[in-house]
Design an enzyme around this catalytic site. Structure first.
Site, short mmCIF file in Angstrom:
data_model
loop_
_atom_site.label_atom_id
_atom_site.label_comp_id
_atom_site.label_asym_id
_atom_site.label_seq_id
_atom_site.Cartn_x
_atom_site.Cartn_y
_atom_site.Cartn_z
N PHE A 1 50.68 13.05 68.56
CA PHE A 1 51.80 13.99 68.76
C PHE A 1 52.66 13.96 67.51
O PHE A 1 53.19 12.90 67.14
CB PHE A 1 52.59 13.51 69.98
CG PHE A 1 53.79 14.32 70.39
CD1 PHE A 1 53.63 15.52 71.07
CD2 PHE A 1 55.08 13.86 70.16
CE1 PHE A 1 54.73 16.24 71.51
CE2 PHE A 1 56.19 14.58 70.60
CZ PHE A 1 56.02 15.77 71.27
N THR B 1 58.23 14.25 64.86
CA THR B 1 59.19 13.63 63.95
C THR B 1 58.88 13.94 62.47
O THR B 1 57.72 13.99 62.08
CB THR B 1 59.20 12.11 64.16
OG1 THR B 1 59.55 11.87 65.52
CG2 THR B 1 60.17 11.38 63.26
N PRO C 1 60.68 13.34 58.20
CA PRO C 1 61.63 12.49 57.47
C PRO C 1 63.08 12.86 57.75
O PRO C 1 63.93 11.99 57.88
CB PRO C 1 61.26 12.75 56.00
CG PRO C 1 59.81 13.11 56.03
CD PRO C 1 59.58 13.83 57.32
N ALA D 1 64.06 14.87 60.44
CA ALA D 1 64.22 15.35 61.83
C ALA D 1 63.68 14.30 62.78
O ALA D 1 62.49 14.28 63.12
CB ALA D 1 63.49 16.68 62.01
N GLY D 2 64.55 13.36 63.17
CA GLY D 2 64.17 12.31 64.12
C GLY D 2 64.78 12.63 65.48
O GLY D 2 64.21 13.39 66.26
N GLY E 1 63.75 -21.50 74.46
CA GLY E 1 64.46 -22.29 73.45
C GLY E 1 63.73 -22.21 72.11
O GLY E 1 63.24 -21.16 71.73
N GLU F 1 60.13 8.03 71.53
CA GLU F 1 60.24 9.03 72.62
C GLU F 1 61.71 9.26 73.01
O GLU F 1 62.03 9.53 74.15
CB GLU F 1 59.34 8.67 73.80
CG GLU F 1 57.88 8.57 73.34
CD GLU F 1 56.83 8.79 74.40
OE1 GLU F 1 57.15 9.35 75.46
OE2 GLU F 1 55.68 8.39 74.15
N1 COS Z 1 62.21 20.65 79.21
C1 COS Z 1 62.10 21.96 78.92
N2 COS Z 1 62.92 22.60 78.05
C2 COS Z 1 63.87 21.87 77.47
C3 COS Z 1 64.05 20.50 77.73
C4 COS Z 1 63.18 19.89 78.66
N3 COS Z 1 63.29 18.59 78.94
N4 COS Z 1 65.08 20.04 76.99
C5 COS Z 1 65.55 21.07 76.30
N5 COS Z 1 64.81 22.19 76.58
C6 COS Z 1 65.02 23.54 76.08
C7 COS Z 1 66.45 23.96 76.32
O1 COS Z 1 66.57 24.56 77.61
C8 COS Z 1 66.69 24.96 75.23
O2 COS Z 1 66.15 26.22 75.55
P1 COS Z 1 67.11 27.52 75.77
O3 COS Z 1 67.83 27.69 74.47
O4 COS Z 1 66.16 28.62 76.09
O5 COS Z 1 68.00 27.14 76.89
C9 COS Z 1 65.86 24.41 74.07
O6 COS Z 1 64.88 23.55 74.66
C10 COS Z 1 66.71 23.64 73.09
O7 COS Z 1 67.34 22.58 73.80
P2 COS Z 1 68.72 21.95 73.32
O8 COS Z 1 69.70 23.06 73.05
O9 COS Z 1 69.09 20.91 74.31
O10 COS Z 1 68.26 21.30 71.92
P3 COS Z 1 69.05 20.37 70.90
O11 COS Z 1 68.52 20.67 69.56
O12 COS Z 1 70.51 20.46 71.13
O13 COS Z 1 68.61 18.84 71.24
C11 COS Z 1 67.64 16.87 72.16
C12 COS Z 1 67.91 18.38 72.22
C13 COS Z 1 68.65 16.04 71.40
C14 COS Z 1 67.64 16.46 73.60
C15 COS Z 1 66.24 16.74 71.52
O14 COS Z 1 66.28 17.07 70.15
C16 COS Z 1 65.60 15.38 71.69
O15 COS Z 1 65.08 15.05 72.76
N6 COS Z 1 65.60 14.57 70.60
C17 COS Z 1 64.88 13.34 70.57
C18 COS Z 1 63.50 13.61 70.07
C19 COS Z 1 62.57 12.52 70.41
O16 COS Z 1 62.48 12.08 71.55
N7 COS Z 1 61.84 12.12 69.41
C20 COS Z 1 60.85 11.14 69.58
C21 COS Z 1 59.62 11.67 68.93
S1 COS Z 1 58.20 11.43 69.86
S2 COS Z 1 57.79 9.52 69.63
#
Ligand code: COS
Length: 386
Positions: A122, A125, A127, A129-130, A339, A363
């Site tokens: 998958f 991520t 550099p 965008a984490g 310990g 994740e």
């Molecule tokens: N299921 C389905 N759709 C989802 C969702 C979910 N769990 N979470 C968000 N969405 C949708 C939202 O509904 C939104 O769509 P609409 O604009 O049509 O409403 C869209 O995705 C964007 O969502 P959001 O506005 O919440 O996005 P953000 O950029 O503000 O951030 C977070 C969302 C921070 C929650 C996200 O970037 C995240 O999970 N970051 C961590 C990433 C991660 O886990 N990385 C690990 C890599 S894999 S090891």
């Protein structure tokens, strides 16, 4: 429909025996050599572990989420590197295809994913965008019946073994944030796709993460998963499930560490009696047990609700936050109960302490889970559902 109870019990028993007879004795060796032996990988294939979350019609076991978590509790009771071998096929590497793939895409790739002959990774991520996954800049620009990929993905689990990647890339460079992103299957052997060397990590030796680099890689348009511009939602849905799975793996490790603590505390004597009889040791073990049981209950509840068709975004984040933070505390207490021996490699406890640290990061970090929980609560309140 719930998974057949008898088949479920038999599978869990098989996984339990595999973990205790094959994985546990190999833990130190795997850490030393930074590689899971092929015979253990083959046994995982034989047990069907690569395909537990793939539908039966494509060769998988099609476990419901509850059963998948029960399996993950067992797989967690050894070094997490073993689980990681099949982890991306079970979870984030395959689930975009399972949830959103076309019939043609599923037929093409899922049987190999299920058998373990095809490793799926998958790639979200980057550099820059984490946690802010929506800021990704890898581009996929349409050119005839292909998309041309350019960019770099970072810390991609199993990238060095992968045959296919689920890649989130920006198909609309003029649209910033989540909306311009689409999901694709990209085959490793596509010209212009290369994989970096595995990173040196704090723990989980035997599991590997690498960069994946796209340099004018031409990917057929037919490889897009879901609709153009919907790739971020695909990724988030995949992560909702992945976060439950990781919670169960972390809780499996906690269970193992509790067993290690109790066994050691019964043997080890100080001040004339087993340290298990000292109340401050009892407190550390009791807190570990209570927190692990709480995590287990949360995971089972969230998994059953997902199986019943509920949206589990809030529950998956709550569960991952609690279960992985609890696991960190349990690992810390395990070192404390052991310990000095807890700090010495021979006992394996310090290895678990390092291994579990990533659970609170990948994740989605604990802080991202907190943000998701707060957002979901605010959303529910605004729509009168809280
Ligand atoms: N299921 C389905 N759709 C989802 C969702 C979910 N769990 N979470 C968000 N969405 C949708 C939202 O509904 C939104 O769509 P609409 O604009 O049509 O409403 C869209 O995705 C964007 O969502 P959001 O506005 O919440 O996005 P953000 O950029 O503000 O951030 C977070 C969302 C921070 C929650 C996200 O970037 C995240 O999970 N970051 C961590 C990433 C991660 O886990 N990385 C690990 C890599 S894999 S090891």
């Amino acid at each position: 429909m719930p998974f057949d109870a008898e088949i479920r019990d038999a599978l869990i028993e098989q996984v339990r025996r595999f973990v205790s007879e094959k994985c546990v004795p190999a833990e130190a060796d795997v850490a030393e050599k930074d590689e899971v032996p092929q015979e253990i990988v083959d046994e995982m294939k034989h047990l069907g572990l690569f395909g537990i979350a793939v539908p039966e019609e494509y060769g998988g076991l099609q476990l419901d989420m509850e059963t998948e978590c029960l399996v993950a509790f067992e797989l967690g009771q050894t070094s997490p590197a073993f689980r990681s071998v099949a982890g991306t096929n079970i979870g984030i590497g395959s689930q975009a295809l399972v949830l959103f793939g076309t019939e043609e895409q599923k037929q093409r790739w899922l049987p190999g994913v299920a058998s373990g002959d095809l490793i799926a990774s998958f790639a979200l991520t980057e550099p820059e965008a984490g946690s802010d996954a929506g800021a990704l800049t890898t581009k996929a620009i349409r050119d005839g019946d292909h998309y041309v990929f350019n960019g770099t993905k970072r810390y991609i689990t199993n990238a060095n073994k992968a045959d296919i990647f689920t890649v989130m890339a920006r198909t609309d460079p003029d649209t910033p944030g989540a909306k311009g992103v689409s999901a694709f299957v990209v085959e490793r052997n596509t010209p212009g796709v290369s994989v970096g060397v595995p990173e040196k990590k704090m723990g989980q030796q035997g599991a590997h993460i690498c960069d994946v680099i796209f340099d004018n890689a031409r990917v057929p348009a037919a490889n897009m998963i879901g609709k153009e511009g919907e790739g971020f939602k695909v990724a988030m849905s995949v992560l909702d499930k992945g976060r439950l799975h990781i919670s169960a793996v972390a809780t499996g490790v906690s269970k193992r560490l509790i067993r290690e603590m109790v066994n050691y505390a019964l043997e080890r004597k100080q001040f004339g009696k087993p340290i298990m009889e000292h109340q401050l040791i009892q407190a550390m073990i009791a807190d570990s047990q209570a927190e692990t049981y709480a995590a287990e209950c949360m995971i089972m509840d969230a998994a059953r609700r997902r199986d019943a068709g509920e949206d589990v975004t809030l529950l998956a984040s709550s569960t991952k936050l609690f279960a992985t933070e609890a696991c960190g505390r349990v690992a810390d207490r395990a070192v404390q109960v052991f310990g000095g021996a807890g700090y010495v490699s021979d006992y394996g406890i310090e290895r678990f302490y390092r291994d579990v640290r990533i659970f609170r990061l990948y994740e989605g970090t604990s802080q991202i889970q907190q943000i998701i929980i707060a957002r979901e609560l605010a959303r529910a309140a605004k729509s009168g559902k809280l």
